[in-house]
Motif scaffolding. Structure first.
Motif, mmCIF file in Angstrom:
data_model
loop_
_atom_site.group_PDB
_atom_site.id
_atom_site.type_symbol
_atom_site.label_atom_id
_atom_site.label_comp_id
_atom_site.label_asym_id
_atom_site.label_seq_id
_atom_site.Cartn_x
_atom_site.Cartn_y
_atom_site.Cartn_z
ATOM 1 N N ALA A 128 0.823 -1.210 0.000
ATOM 2 C CA ALA A 128 0.000 0.000 0.000
ATOM 3 C C ALA A 128 0.864 1.269 0.000
ATOM 4 C CB ALA A 128 -0.949 0.002 1.192
ATOM 5 N N GLU A 129 1.940 1.275 0.786
ATOM 6 C CA GLU A 129 2.802 2.452 0.849
ATOM 7 C C GLU A 129 3.548 2.656 -0.467
ATOM 8 O OE1 GLU A 129 2.875 -0.017 3.135
ATOM 9 O OE2 GLU A 129 2.087 0.929 4.924
ATOM 10 N N VAL A 130 4.005 1.565 -1.074
ATOM 11 C CA VAL A 130 4.704 1.666 -2.359
ATOM 12 C C VAL A 130 3.729 2.150 -3.428
ATOM 13 C CG1 VAL A 130 5.956 0.411 -4.160
ATOM 14 C CG2 VAL A 130 6.423 -0.084 -1.744
ATOM 15 N N ALA A 131 2.533 1.591 -3.454
ATOM 16 C CA ALA A 131 1.525 2.020 -4.431
ATOM 17 C C ALA A 131 1.204 3.496 -4.263
ATOM 18 C CB ALA A 131 0.262 1.178 -4.303
ATOM 19 N N ASP A 132 1.130 3.966 -3.023
ATOM 20 C CA ASP A 132 0.861 5.381 -2.771
ATOM 21 C C ASP A 132 1.973 6.257 -3.342
ATOM 22 O OD1 ASP A 132 -0.721 7.528 -1.461
ATOM 23 O OD2 ASP A 132 1.078 7.713 -0.203
ATOM 24 N N ALA A 133 3.228 5.871 -3.128
ATOM 25 C CA ALA A 133 4.359 6.644 -3.656
ATOM 26 C C ALA A 133 4.343 6.650 -5.190
ATOM 27 C CB ALA A 133 5.678 6.073 -3.142
ATOM 28 N N VAL A 134 4.050 5.507 -5.790
ATOM 29 C CA VAL A 134 3.993 5.405 -7.248
ATOM 30 C C VAL A 134 2.848 6.261 -7.785
ATOM 31 C CG1 VAL A 134 3.532 3.812 -9.169
ATOM 32 C CG2 VAL A 134 5.141 3.166 -7.359
ATOM 33 N N ALA A 135 1.691 6.175 -7.159
ATOM 34 C CA ALA A 135 0.536 6.962 -7.606
ATOM 35 C C ALA A 135 0.809 8.462 -7.487
ATOM 36 C CB ALA A 135 -0.714 6.578 -6.814
ATOM 37 N N ARG A 136 1.448 8.892 -6.387
ATOM 38 C CA ARG A 136 1.786 10.316 -6.238
ATOM 39 C C ARG A 136 2.733 10.772 -7.341
ATOM 40 N NH1 ARG A 136 4.508 10.752 -1.452
ATOM 41 N NH2 ARG A 136 4.016 8.654 -0.783
ATOM 42 N N ALA A 137 3.692 9.915 -7.708
ATOM 43 C CA ALA A 137 4.605 10.248 -8.801
ATOM 44 C C ALA A 137 3.855 10.370 -10.120
ATOM 45 C CB ALA A 137 5.707 9.196 -8.908
ATOM 46 N N LEU A 138 2.885 9.500 -10.337
ATOM 47 C CA LEU A 138 2.091 9.573 -11.566
ATOM 48 C C LEU A 138 1.197 10.807 -11.589
ATOM 49 C CD1 LEU A 138 1.193 5.821 -12.023
ATOM 50 C CD2 LEU A 138 2.613 7.207 -13.551
ATOM 51 N N VAL A 139 0.683 11.215 -10.440
ATOM 52 C CA VAL A 139 -0.118 12.441 -10.373
ATOM 53 C C VAL A 139 0.745 13.636 -10.770
ATOM 54 C CG1 VAL A 139 -1.281 14.036 -8.789
ATOM 55 C CG2 VAL A 139 -1.825 11.593 -8.734
ATOM 56 N N GLU A 140 1.987 13.659 -10.303
ATOM 57 C CA GLU A 140 2.898 14.750 -10.676
ATOM 58 C C GLU A 140 3.246 14.694 -12.159
ATOM 59 O OE1 GLU A 140 6.316 14.986 -8.105
ATOM 60 O OE2 GLU A 140 5.057 14.736 -6.330
ATOM 61 N N TYR A 141 3.411 13.488 -12.676
ATOM 62 C CA TYR A 141 3.750 13.293 -14.089
ATOM 63 C C TYR A 141 2.578 13.668 -14.995
ATOM 64 C CZ TYR A 141 5.222 10.751 -18.316
ATOM 65 O OH TYR A 141 5.563 10.398 -19.591
ATOM 66 N N CYS A 142 1.385 13.442 -14.537
ATOM 67 C CA CYS A 142 0.168 13.697 -15.304
ATOM 68 C C CYS A 142 -0.647 14.730 -14.543
ATOM 69 C CB CYS A 142 -0.624 12.400 -15.429
ATOM 70 S SG CYS A 142 -2.272 12.600 -16.084
ATOM 71 N N PRO A 143 -0.915 15.880 -15.063
ATOM 72 C CA PRO A 143 -0.769 16.277 -16.443
ATOM 73 C C PRO A 143 0.567 16.914 -16.785
ATOM 74 C CG PRO A 143 -2.001 17.951 -15.295
ATOM 75 C CD PRO A 143 -1.671 16.873 -14.289
ATOM 76 N N GLY A 144 1.399 17.222 -15.811
ATOM 77 C CA GLY A 144 2.685 17.883 -16.036
ATOM 78 C C GLY A 144 3.407 17.483 -17.295
ATOM 79 N N GLU A 145 4.365 16.563 -17.179
ATOM 80 C CA GLU A 145 5.177 16.159 -18.321
ATOM 81 C C GLU A 145 4.390 15.358 -19.341
ATOM 82 O OE1 GLU A 145 8.981 14.453 -17.188
ATOM 83 O OE2 GLU A 145 8.694 15.359 -15.224
ATOM 84 N N ALA A 146 3.340 14.678 -18.902
ATOM 85 C CA ALA A 146 2.585 13.808 -19.803
ATOM 86 C C ALA A 146 1.596 14.579 -20.660
ATOM 87 C CB ALA A 146 1.832 12.749 -18.994
ATOM 88 N N TYR A 147 1.167 15.732 -20.207
ATOM 89 C CA TYR A 147 0.088 16.453 -20.863
ATOM 90 C C TYR A 147 0.552 17.070 -22.179
ATOM 91 C CZ TYR A 147 -3.755 19.691 -21.520
ATOM 92 O OH TYR A 147 -4.816 20.386 -22.027
ATOM 93 N N ASN A 148 -0.202 16.784 -23.246
ATOM 94 C CA ASN A 148 0.161 17.352 -24.543
ATOM 95 C C ASN A 148 -0.801 18.459 -24.974
ATOM 96 O OD1 ASN A 148 -2.150 16.086 -25.394
ATOM 97 N ND2 ASN A 148 -1.118 14.526 -26.605
ATOM 98 N N GLY A 149 -1.713 18.851 -24.104
ATOM 99 C CA GLY A 149 -2.612 19.958 -24.391
ATOM 100 C C GLY A 149 -3.905 19.575 -25.070
#
Length: 188
Positions: A84-105
């Protein structure tokens, strides 16, 4: 068991898959996200998303079909004991990645991602990679996702002992050089 299968705790039964060992793992924290079990994390496989993903264990010597190392065993145990803790860290990283670097507009849905639950209709865990890159007694573990914002390249997160060391497209979850760079950045 023959040389094509491996029954070694703490892993589920694994089968030789040309370059390493493969099986299935259930990570309950990813239940309810998209089911992304097709090739390259695409599409849905028609069964409810229960957190099941392909598990890949890299082999140090694929010609000899080397068994998982002590560092890979330690990394997998850490993942399962702290899922659960690892999944939380991974999900938080994905939230930062999306829409940030992942977003193409082009996708307004990505603009609304601010917490892990917002990712549920957008991503699905397809594969967990236990690499043969390790430090301090633990191998790196990568998480590969299919995602709506990039069907071809997906998303990936590399971790070490549950800490995110890199986030990017799906190849971020399995390329050794990315794991090595992430470990070096963390050390420096």
């Amino acid at each position: 068991m023959n040389q094509e299968t491996l029954d070694q705790a703490p892993f589920p039964v694994l089968k030789w898959d040309h370059y390493g060992w493969a099986g299935e793992v259930v990570l309950p924290s990813w239940a309810g996200f998209q089911a992304r079990r097709d090739a390259y994390g695409g599409g849905s496989v028609g069964r409810p998303p229960d957190g099941t993903a392909r598990l890949s264990i890299a082999s140090l010597d694929s010609d000899a079909r080397a068994h998982p190392t002590a560092e890979q065993v330690a990394a997998f145990r850490h993942l399962m004991d702290n899922e659960a803790e690892v999944a939380d860290a991974v999900a938080r990283a994905l939230v930062e990645y999306c829409p940030g670097e992942a977003y193409n507009g082009d996708d307004d849905e990505l603009m609304d991602v601010s917490e892990a639950d917002d990712l549920r209709p957008l991503i699905g865990l397809s594969e967990v990679h236990v690499l043969d890159v390790f430090r301090d007694g633990f191998a790196c573990v990568g998480f590969q996702f299919g995602c709506v914002w990039h069907e071809e390249h997906g998303a990936g997160v590399m971790t070490h002992r549950g800490r995110v060391i890199a986030t990017g497209q799906a190849d971020c979850s399995f390329l050794e050089w990315i794991a090595e760079q992430g470990l070096d950045r963390r050390r420096g």
